[in-house]
Scaffold this motif. Structure first.
Motif, PDB file in Angstrom:
ATOM      1  N   ALA A   1       0.827  -1.207   0.000  1.00  9.09           N
ATOM      2  CA  ALA A   1       0.000   0.000   0.000  1.00  9.09           C
ATOM      3  C   ALA A   1       0.859   1.255   0.000  1.00  9.09           C
ATOM      4  N   CYS A   2       1.969   1.229   0.737  1.00 12.41           N
ATOM      5  CA  CYS A   2       2.874   2.387   0.767  1.00 12.41           C
ATOM      6  C   CYS A   2       3.522   2.601  -0.604  1.00 12.41           C
ATOM      7  N   VAL A   3       3.900   1.507  -1.260  1.00 11.15           N
ATOM      8  CA  VAL A   3       4.451   1.607  -2.619  1.00 11.15           C
ATOM      9  C   VAL A   3       3.392   2.122  -3.583  1.00 11.15           C
ATOM     10  N   THR A   4       2.149   1.667  -3.395  1.00 12.23           N
ATOM     11  CA  THR A   4       1.029   2.147  -4.226  1.00 12.23           C
ATOM     12  C   THR A   4       0.830   3.640  -4.051  1.00 12.23           C
ATOM     13  N   TYR A   5       0.997   4.120  -2.809  1.00  9.63           N
ATOM     14  CA  TYR A   5       0.908   5.565  -2.558  1.00  9.63           C
ATOM     15  C   TYR A   5       1.925   6.313  -3.417  1.00  9.63           C
ATOM     16  N   CYS A   6       3.156   5.840  -3.414  1.00  6.48           N
ATOM     17  CA  CYS A   6       4.212   6.501  -4.187  1.00  6.48           C
ATOM     18  C   CYS A   6       3.871   6.533  -5.672  1.00  6.48           C
ATOM     19  N   ILE A   7       3.465   5.389  -6.205  1.00  5.57           N
ATOM     20  CA  ILE A   7       3.156   5.303  -7.637  1.00  5.57           C
ATOM     21  C   ILE A   7       1.971   6.199  -7.984  1.00  5.57           C
ATOM     22  N   THR A   8       0.920   6.144  -7.165  1.00  8.71           N
ATOM     23  CA  THR A   8      -0.287   6.936  -7.428  1.00  8.71           C
ATOM     24  C   THR A   8       0.002   8.429  -7.385  1.00  8.71           C
ATOM     25  N   TYR A   9       0.791   8.853  -6.404  1.00 12.95           N
ATOM     26  CA  TYR A   9       1.081  10.284  -6.273  1.00 12.95           C
ATOM     27  C   TYR A   9       2.030  10.761  -7.378  1.00 12.95           C
ATOM     28  N   ILE A  10       2.949   9.897  -7.782  1.00 16.72           N
ATOM     29  CA  ILE A  10       3.836  10.252  -8.902  1.00 16.72           C
ATOM     30  C   ILE A  10       3.014  10.456 -10.173  1.00 16.72           C
ATOM     31  N   LEU A  11       2.054   9.560 -10.416  1.00 17.59           N
ATOM     32  CA  LEU A  11       1.173   9.710 -11.576  1.00 17.59           C
ATOM     33  C   LEU A  11       0.360  11.003 -11.479  1.00 17.59           C
ATOM     34  N   SER A  12      -0.078  11.333 -10.273  1.00 16.22           N
ATOM     35  CA  SER A  12      -0.808  12.582 -10.072  1.00 16.22           C
ATOM     36  C   SER A  12       0.067  13.786 -10.415  1.00 16.22           C
ATOM     37  N   CYS A  13       1.338  13.722 -10.029  1.00 19.47           N
ATOM     38  CA  CYS A  13       2.270  14.812 -10.349  1.00 19.47           C
ATOM     39  C   CYS A  13       2.455  14.952 -11.862  1.00 19.47           C
ATOM     40  N   ILE A  14       2.524  13.826 -12.551  1.00 22.43           N
ATOM     41  CA  ILE A  14       2.721  13.853 -14.008  1.00 22.43           C
ATOM     42  C   ILE A  14       1.553  14.536 -14.709  1.00 22.43           C
ATOM     43  N   THR A  15       0.343  14.335 -14.194  1.00 23.34           N
ATOM     44  CA  THR A  15      -0.829  14.955 -14.834  1.00 23.34           C
ATOM     45  C   THR A  15      -0.783  16.478 -14.784  1.00 23.34           C
ATOM     46  N   LYS A  16       0.009  17.042 -13.880  1.00 20.40           N
ATOM     47  CA  LYS A  16       0.077  18.504 -13.751  1.00 20.40           C
ATOM     48  C   LYS A  16       0.727  19.158 -14.967  1.00 20.40           C
ATOM     49  N   HIS A  17       1.375  18.370 -15.807  1.00 19.88           N
ATOM     50  CA  HIS A  17       1.974  18.922 -17.024  1.00 19.88           C
ATOM     51  C   HIS A  17       0.932  19.218 -18.097  1.00 19.88           C
ATOM     52  N   SER A  18      -0.266  18.677 -17.943  1.00 16.53           N
ATOM     53  CA  SER A  18      -1.308  18.876 -18.947  1.00 16.53           C
ATOM     54  C   SER A  18      -2.255  20.001 -18.540  1.00 16.53           C
ATOM     55  N   PRO A  19      -2.589  20.898 -19.478  1.00 20.13           N
ATOM     56  CA  PRO A  19      -3.566  21.957 -19.183  1.00 20.13           C
ATOM     57  C   PRO A  19      -5.006  21.494 -19.400  1.00 20.13           C
ATOM     58  N   GLN A  20      -5.196  20.222 -19.794  1.00 16.87           N
ATOM     59  CA  GLN A  20      -6.532  19.704 -20.049  1.00 16.87           C
ATOM     60  C   GLN A  20      -7.271  19.456 -18.729  1.00 16.87           C
ATOM     61  N   TYR A  21      -8.504  19.939 -18.661  1.00 18.59           N
ATOM     62  CA  TYR A  21      -9.280  19.861 -17.427  1.00 18.59           C
ATOM     63  C   TYR A  21      -9.505  18.412 -17.008  1.00 18.59           C
ATOM     64  N   LYS A  22      -9.805  17.527 -17.954  1.00 16.76           N
ATOM     65  CA  LYS A  22     -10.077  16.126 -17.634  1.00 16.76           C
ATOM     66  C   LYS A  22      -8.833  15.430 -17.082  1.00 16.76           C
ATOM     67  N   VAL A  23      -7.679  15.776 -17.629  1.00 16.97           N
ATOM     68  CA  VAL A  23      -6.434  15.182 -17.140  1.00 16.97           C
ATOM     69  C   VAL A  23      -6.141  15.663 -15.720  1.00 16.97           C
ATOM     70  N   LEU A  24      -6.343  16.957 -15.487  1.00 18.31           N
ATOM     71  CA  LEU A  24      -6.136  17.505 -14.149  1.00 18.31           C
ATOM     72  C   LEU A  24      -7.126  16.905 -13.154  1.00 18.31           C
ATOM     73  N   MET A  25      -8.363  16.659 -13.601  1.00 18.61           N
ATOM     74  CA  MET A  25      -9.357  16.017 -12.738  1.00 18.61           C
ATOM     75  C   MET A  25      -8.907  14.613 -12.358  1.00 18.61           C
TER      76      MET A  25
END
Length: 461
Positions: A104-128
Motif C-alpha cells: 500500500a505504501c508503494v502504491t501511494y508513491c506510484i499513485t502520487y507520482i502519476l498525479s504529479c505527471i498529470t500537472k503537465h497537462s492543461p486539459q481539465y479532464k487530465v487535471l481532474m
C-alpha cells in the motif's frame, strides 16, 4: 518584510531550539540500537513522503490559474480530490490490511507520482484525473504508513512506549522541518530558477521515487487480517462492528474528524483572515512560520509522551480547548478592533493578533498528530487498522467538501466560529474518552468478530 514577521519566526525558532537543547533524561526514552535504526529508517521514509506532499501544496491553486481556470473550476478540482479520498479511501485501506501495508505504501508513491505527471497537462479532464489519484494517495498516506509502523513495531517486540518516540520524531521532521524546507525549495525552483509552477511537482515525484526505493529495499511486509477468504464487504462490516462495539474507537474517530475538519478548513481561511482588505502579506513566510509552530508543538508532545505518569487522554483535553480559543480570535478581534477600510498596505493590528493565535493553533496541531497516533495504536484493532482509520476520514472529507462548496456563502467569522465549536466538542469527547480509557471492554474485538462470523447476535454498546 515587516519586522513583526521576523520577530514571530525568530521567537518560535528560539523556543524550539531551547526545548530541544534543554531535554533531560526525564524527557528522553532509553531505547536500543536496533530500535533506533528502525526508527530512523521510518522517519527518513516518512519525511520523503511528506516532502512529496508539501512541495505540491502551495502551488496547486497557482498552477490551475496559470492554465486559465477560474475559481469555480478550481473549486471543483479541489472537491474532486477530497471526494475521491472519501469514496475510495476505505477501499484502499481495506486492501492495505488484506494485501499488505508495504504494498500500500508503494502504491501511494506510484499513485502520487502519476498525479504529479498529470500537472503537465492543461486539459481539465487530465487535471481532474490527477486530483482523483491525489485523493486516493492521501488516504494511503494517512493510514498505510502508520499501520505498517505499528504492526512492524510490535512484530519486532519493541517496547510500546517507544512507539510514541517514532511518532513525535516523524511529526517533528516530516510535518515541521521538511514542510519549511519544501516551501523554501519550491520557492527556489519557481521564483529563483524560473522553472515554472509545475517544477515543484516534478521535484515531489523525485522525492517520492527515492522514498519508494527505500521502502522496496528495506521494509518487510505485514498484514492486518491474514484471512484470505474475506472480501471487501466483509472487511467493511468487521470495521463497522469494531467501531460500534467499542465506545473508545467511536470517540477517537469523532475526535479525529472534528479536529482535522477544523484544521483543513483553517487552511482555506487563514489567508483572507490576515488580509481582508488585500493587505500585502508574505504567504510563503507565514506558511513557514506556521510549520515552525507545528514543530514547537511536536517538541512539546515528545516531552509529554515520554512521561509515563501523564496520560495522553488527559492533556489532549487542554490542547483542544486551547485550539478552540485560538480560532475564536478572528471573531473577538472583529468586535474589539475597528476594521480598516484602507485597501492594501501591510498587515493590520488585528491581523497581528490573529497571526499569533493561528501560530498557537498550529502548535496544537503539532501536539495533536503524535498524540492521536499514540491513541490509535492503543485503541484501534490491528486486524483492520487501515480500514478503520479511513472510516474516520469519511466524515472529515465530506465536511471539507461541503465547506469548499459553500466557502463564499458564509462570513469568515461564522466559519471560524464553527471550527471553534467543533474543537470544543472534541475536548468534551476527549474528556469522555479519558473517563472510560481504563475501563476494560466487555468483549474484545476478536471475540465479537468470531460471533459475527458464526451468525450470533452482537453485543453492541
Amino acid at each position: 518584510m515587516e519586522l513583526f514577521y521576523y520577530a514571530v519566526f525568530g521567537g518560535l525558532a528560539a523556543v524550539v531550539a531551547a526545548l530541544e537543547l534543554s531535554k533531560t533524561n526525564k524527557d528522553r526514552i532509553n531505547t536500543s540500537t536496533a530500535f533506533n535504526s528502525f526508527k530512523n529508517n521510518y522517519v527518513v521514509v516518512y519525511s520523503l513522503m511528506m516532502a512529496g506532499d508539501w512541495l505540491q501544496g502551495p502551488y496547486v491553486y497557482y498552477l490551475y490559474t496559470t492554465y486559465g481556470f477560474g475559481k469555480g473550476e478550481i473549486g471543483q478540482l479541489f472537491i474532486a480530490g477530497f471526494g475521491s479520498s472519501m469514496l475510495f479511501g476505505t477501499i484502499v485501506g481495506s486492501l492495505a490490511d488484506k494485501q499488505g501495508r508495504k504494498r500500500a505504501c508503494v502504491t501511494y508513491c506510484i499513485t502520487y507520482i502519476l498525479s504529479c505527471i498529470t500537472k503537465h497537462s492543461p486539459q481539465y479532464k487530465v487535471l481532474m484525473l490527477g486530483r482523483i489519484l491525489g485523493g486516493i494517495a492521501t488516504s494511503l498516506l494517512f493510514s498505510a504508513f502508520e499501520s505498517w509502523l505499528v504492526a512492524e513495531h510490535f512484530k519486532r517486540n519493541f517496547d510500546q512506549q517507544w512507539l510514541s518516540l517514532t511518532f513525535s520524531k516523524a511529526v517533528f521532521f516530516g510535518n515541521g522541518l521538511v514542510a519549511i524546507i519544501s516551501g523554501l525549495f519550491g520557492n527556489l525552483l519557481v521564483d529563483t530558477f524560473s522553472l515554472g509552477p509545475v517544477s515543484p511537482f516534478d521535484a515531489a515525484a523525485c522525492f517520492l521515487a527515492v522514498g519508494m526505493a527505500i521502502i522496496l529495499s528495506s521494509w518487510s511486509e505485514n498484514y492486518g487480517d491474514p484471512s484470505e477468504n474475506k472480501d471487501l464487504l466483509t472487511q467493511f462490516k468487521g470495521a463497522a462492528v469494531a467501531i460500534a462495539s467499542d465506545e473508545k474507537i467511536a470517540l477517537l474517530g469523532a475526535i479525529q474528524s472534528l479536529f482535522e475538519g477544523s484544521m483543513y478548513t483553517f487552511v482555506f481561511l487563514w489567508t483572507p483572515a490576515l488580509s481582508p482588505n488585500d493587505e500585502d502579506i508574505p504567504h510563503g513566510f507565514i506558511f513557514a512560520t506556521f510549520m515552525l509552530a507545528s514543530m514547537l508543538g511536536s517538541s512539546i508532545a515528545s516531552r509529554l509522551l515520554a512521561r509515563n505518569s501523564l496520560k495522553v487522554e488527559s492533556y489532549m483535553q487542554i490542547v483542544f480547548v486551547i485550539s478552540s480559543a485560538s480560532l475564536m480570535l478572528p471573531i473577538v478581534t472583529s468586535f474589539l478592533v475597528a476594521p480598516s477600510k484602507v485597501k492594501g498596505g501591510g498587515i493590520s493590528f488585528s491581523g497581528c493578533l490573529q497571526l499569533l493565535g493561528f501560530c498557537t493553533f498550529e502548535a496544537c496541531v503539532g501536539i495533536f498528530w503524535p498524540s492521536i497516533m499514540k491513541m490509535r495504536s492503543q485503541y484501534v484493532p490491528e486486524e483492520a487498522r487501515s480500514t478503520i482509520m479511513n472510516f474516520f476520514r469519511i466524515p472529515l472529507n465530506m465536511f471539507v467538501c461541503i465547506v469548499l462548496y459553500n466557502v463564499d456563502g458564509f462570513p469568515i467569522t461564522v466559519m471560524f466560529g464553527m471550527c471553534s465549536i467543533f474543537l470544543f466538542v472534541a475536548s468534551i469527547l476527549q474528556r469522555r474518552l479519558s473517563a472510560i480509557a481504563d475501563k476494560p471492554k466487555t468483549e474484545d474485538w476478536a471475540t465479537m468478530k468470531d460471533k459475527d462470523a458464526e451468525g450470533e447476535p452482537l453485543n453492541v454498546m
